[in-house]
Design an enzyme around this catalytic site. Structure first.
Site, PDB file in Angstrom:
ATOM      1  N   HIS A 157      45.157  64.382  51.325  1.00 54.85           N
ATOM      2  CA  HIS A 157      45.267  65.618  52.326  1.00 54.85           C
ATOM      3  C   HIS A 157      44.042  66.224  52.366  1.00 54.85           C
ATOM      4  CE1 HIS A 157      49.571  64.017  52.862  1.00 54.85           C
ATOM      5  NE2 HIS A 157      49.344  64.620  53.964  1.00 54.85           N
ATOM      6  N   LYS A 161      45.685  71.890  53.583  1.00 50.87           N
ATOM      7  CA  LYS A 161      47.389  71.565  52.652  1.00 50.87           C
ATOM      8  C   LYS A 161      47.860  72.325  51.682  1.00 50.87           C
ATOM      9  CE  LYS A 161      50.583  68.011  52.550  1.00 50.87           C
ATOM     10  NZ  LYS A 161      51.630  68.676  53.487  1.00 50.87           N
TER      11      LYS A 161
END
Length: 266
Positions: A157, A161
Site C-alpha cells: 500500500h 496507510k
C-alpha cells in the site's frame, strides 16, 4: 427513489472518491459530509475543497448532521476510534451504517456489533467485487490443496496507510486459515532473526509500504515443486467507492444486524 447519503471524512482519499461517485450516480444523493473536528473547512461548501462535489456544507459533528438532516445511510472510511463513535450515533439515530475503516481493535469491532443490534451495519475491509471473488477462490484453493501447502500473504500500500497489515490481507489469511481448520493464532505477521524452520500450519503476512500504491494483495500457495499465486491489484479507488454505494443501497432494506460484502454479493 434516490438514497440519501452522508459521508464521514469526506476530504480523505476514500471520502473524496465516494463523494464524486455519488455525484455520478442518478439514484444517490449526497445530503451531508463531515471533516475532522477543528478543520478549517468546517462551515464551508464541500465544492470549495472538492470542485464538482455539490453545495453540501461541511460539518465536524455527525451527531448534529443526523439530528437536522434526513439521512438513509452513513458511509464511514475514517479512523478506528472515530468509527466506534459514529456507530453509536447511527444506532441512536436509527440510521444504517456502511464502514470501510480498517485497523479496528476488538473494542471497536464490539462497538459495531453493539450498534448492529439496533440498525443494519455493514463492515468490510475491502469493498471491491474482485476482492470478494478472490476471497472465495482462496477458501476453495486452501480446501482442495490441504495442509501440505504453505500459505503466505503479501500486501503493498501507499506510504500514508496507517495500519499494517491491511485489513484485506488479514481477511485473506483468515479465509485460508478457516478453510484449513486453523485459527488466527496461526497467523505470523513478522519474522526476524534466527527463526528456525517454518512451523506446521503457519500463515505468514508480509507488508510493504511506499509511493502511491492504492493496494495490491497476493496470496501464495507453496507446494513441493510447484506454487500458485492469486493476485488482486487496485488501479483506482473507484471500485471501492462503487462497492460502498452498492452496500448502502443493499443495506436499506435489511433489518438490524452486522453484515459483510459477501452478503451483498450473495
Amino acid at each position: 427513489m434516490s438514497i440519501r447519503l452522508a459521508v464521514v471524512a469526506a476530504l480523505g482519499r476514500m471520502g473524496q472518491a465516494i463523494v464524486m461517485r455519488i455525484r455520478k450516480e442518478g439514484n444517490a444523493l449526497l445530503v451531508g459530509a463531515t471533516v475532522e473536528p477543528g478543520s478549517a473547512w468546517v462551515g464551508k461548501p464541500l465544492a470549495e475543497a472538492l470542485p464538482g462535489a455539490g453545495e453540501v456544507v461541511l460539518t465536524d459533528s455527525l451527531e448534529a448532521l443526523l439530528s437536522t438532516t434526513k439521512v438513509d445511510a452513513v458511509i464511514d472510511f475514517s479512523t478506528p476510534l472515530a468509527t466506534a463513535t459514529h456507530a453509536a450515533l447511527c444506532a441512536k439515530a436509527g440510521i444504517a451504517l456502511v464502514v470501510g475503516t480498517t485497523g479496528l481493535s476488538e473494542a471497536e469491532h464490539a462497538a459495531l456489533a453493539t450498534a448492529a443490534k439496533r440498525v443494519p451495519v455493514l463492515w468490510a475491509p475491502n469493498m471491491s467485487v474482485g476482492i470478494q471473488v478472490l476471497s472465495l477462490a482462496i477458501r476453495e484453493a486452501a480446501r482442495r490443496l490441504g495442509a501440505g501447502w504453505n500459505v503466505e500473504v503479501l500486501e503493498i500500500h501507499h506510504k500514508r496507510k496507517k495500519d499494517a497489515p491491511s485489513g484485506t490481507a488479514l481477511k485473506l489469511a483468515e479465509d485460508a486459515a478457516g478453510a484449513l481448520g486453523l485459527s488466527r493464532e496461526h497467523l505470523r505477521m513478522e519474522r526476524c532473526g534466527l527463526i528456525g524452520e517454518r512451523p506446521e500450519g503457519e500463515i505468514g503476512i508480509q507488508t510493504l509500504r511506499g509511493g502511491e500504491v492504492i493496494g495490491e494483495h497476493t496470496v501464495f500457495f507453496f507446494g513441493e515443486g510447484e506454487r500458485l499465486e492469486f493476485k488482486h491489484g487496485a488501479q483506482s479507488r473507484e471500485q471501492f467507492a462503487q462497492g460502498a454505494l452498492r452496500a448502502a443501497r443493499w443495506l436499506q432494506a435489511k433489518p438490524a444486524g452486522l453484515y459483510g460484502m459477501g452478503d451483498v454479493l450473495s
